[in-house]
Design an enzyme around this catalytic site. Structure first.
Site, mmCIF file in Angstrom:
data_model
loop_
_atom_site.group_PDB
_atom_site.id
_atom_site.type_symbol
_atom_site.label_atom_id
_atom_site.label_comp_id
_atom_site.label_asym_id
_atom_site.label_seq_id
_atom_site.Cartn_x
_atom_site.Cartn_y
_atom_site.Cartn_z
ATOM 1 N N ASP A 212 2.702 0.893 -8.051
ATOM 2 C CA ASP A 212 3.988 0.282 -8.382
ATOM 3 C C ASP A 212 4.094 -1.090 -7.732
ATOM 4 O O ASP A 212 3.196 -1.520 -7.007
ATOM 5 C CB ASP A 212 5.129 1.173 -7.879
ATOM 6 C CG ASP A 212 4.991 1.452 -6.391
ATOM 7 O OD1 ASP A 212 5.447 0.612 -5.585
ATOM 8 O OD2 ASP A 212 4.406 2.491 -6.012
ATOM 9 N N ASP A 214 6.748 -1.720 -5.733
ATOM 10 C CA ASP A 214 7.830 -1.480 -4.776
ATOM 11 C C ASP A 214 9.141 -1.930 -5.406
ATOM 12 O O ASP A 214 9.489 -1.436 -6.471
ATOM 13 C CB ASP A 214 7.547 -2.151 -3.428
ATOM 14 C CG ASP A 214 6.967 -1.140 -2.440
ATOM 15 O OD1 ASP A 214 7.655 -0.157 -2.138
ATOM 16 O OD2 ASP A 214 5.821 -1.315 -2.010
#
Length: 351
Positions: A212, A214
């Site tokens: 990801d 974040d």
């Protein structure tokens, strides 16, 4: 060289299922119980030991992982090199599901035991100031990089990980701070593993799997479900990467790395030492000769009488000489390398 390869699997990779003849091993250590049973099995001809960092049911938070017990257990079972996996958030434009072969760390944890040398009974004595450059074993990193290249996987050859305490994901302000430090990925487990593996003298490398961004990109926000989904998407490629790398590792000579670790331990014990290397072959660089176990054994048999004669001759000379100064200097050097009150006496370093 035939030896065991350790694997510490992170989020989503608690059970790689790449072993044949797998068996569970329940072990204890001077630092308590590891996160779960060790799984020992074969990848091709290579014996491997897998340990789920958070337990196979993922019940242990990053803060509560017994990192010291985990590393000690894998070492105790015979691992000579260790491969780590780590889920991570990208702090730059690193493609999700790509791999990052870490080469440095920034530690932002604050609740963890970061050394085996904690002054407690039954634990290694003294204070260990382990050098952290390079953070990871370059030879192992190159094996992983070469394997990823062969498999045509998306990867990044280097990366600095910032390790946060967790279990919460970092705030937006924290992420922006870490980005300003030029860190590449954020993770919650690479520290203290990187310190502890170094203290044990075990070559190791970490494959970080980007899950990801974040929270620094507006179009994507991190969540547990999101991380788990990305790890599921990546798991088959991680398994293939590790199978490929393990076969390469098993076919390589790790003698220098292991010897360096043993030399370090001999120096710590304050023992004067020297090694006699017996040349048995040309490995595989000469076209007219290929190394094999039988070939090495034959050459060692041919050399054994001369080695015995050499040692008998040397032992007689050694026994007739005064080694007081050498032993005293070796013990002084070893004692000086331990940062602890000068009045503390180590029986094995008395002179």
């Amino acid at each position: 060289m035939n030896f065991k390869i350790g694997i510490l699997g992170g989020t989503g990779l608690e059970d790689l299922k790449i072993f044949t003849n797998a068996q569970e091993l329940r072990v204890n250590t001077p630092f308590g119980l590891p996160s779960d049973a060790l799984i020992e099995g074969k990848v091709g001809d290579n014996t491997c030991i897998l340990l789920a960092r958070h337990g196979r049911k993922h019940e242990i938070s990053p803060t509560n992982v017994n990192y010291r017990a985990n590393l000690w257990a894998v070492m105790q079972q015979g691992a000579k090199v260790i491969l780590f996996t780590a889920a991570c958030g990208s702090l730059k434009e690193l493609t999700p599901c790509s791999f990052v072969f870490l080469d440095s760390v920034i530690d932002r944890t604050y609740k963890r035991e970061v050394t085996f040398h904690d002054g407690k009974d039954g634990h290694p004595k003294g204070v260990c100031h382990i050098p952290m450059y390079p953070a990871y074993n370059e030879k192992l990193r190159q094996v992983l990089i070469t394997s990823a290249e062969e498999l045509k996987y998306k990867f990044f050859k280097t990366g600095t990980a910032i390790c946060t305490e967790g279990p919460p994901f970092p705030s937006r302000a924290e992420i922006e701070l870490y980005r300003s430090w030029n860190a590449d990925i954020a993770n919650m487990t690479v520290c203290p593993e990187v310190y502890l593996a170094k203290e044990l003298g075990i070559p190791f490398a970490t494959t970080a799997i980007v899950t990801d961004y974040d929270c620094w990109r507006e179009d994507e926000k991190v969540s547990v479900d999101f991380v788990a989904q990305r790890m599921r998407e990546s798991s088959d490629r991680v398994k293939t990467l590790f199978v490929t790398a393990i076969k390469k590792i098993g076919a390589m000579d790790w003698g220098n790395e292991i010897m360096e670790a043993k030399v370090y331990l001999a120096k710590e014990l304050g023992i004067p030492f020297a090694t006699t290397a017996i040349v048995t072959d040309y490995d595989c660089w000469r076209e007219g000769e290929k190394v094999s176990v039988d070939f090495v054994a034959q050459r060692m048999r041919e050399s054994s009488d001369r080695v015995k004669t050499l040692f008998v001759t040397a032992i007689k000379k050694i026994g007739a000489m005064d080694w007081g100064n050498e032993i005293m200097e070796a013990k002084k050097t070893a004692r000086a390398g331990v940062m602890i009150d000068e009045h503390v006496v180590f029986d094995h370093l008395k002179y």
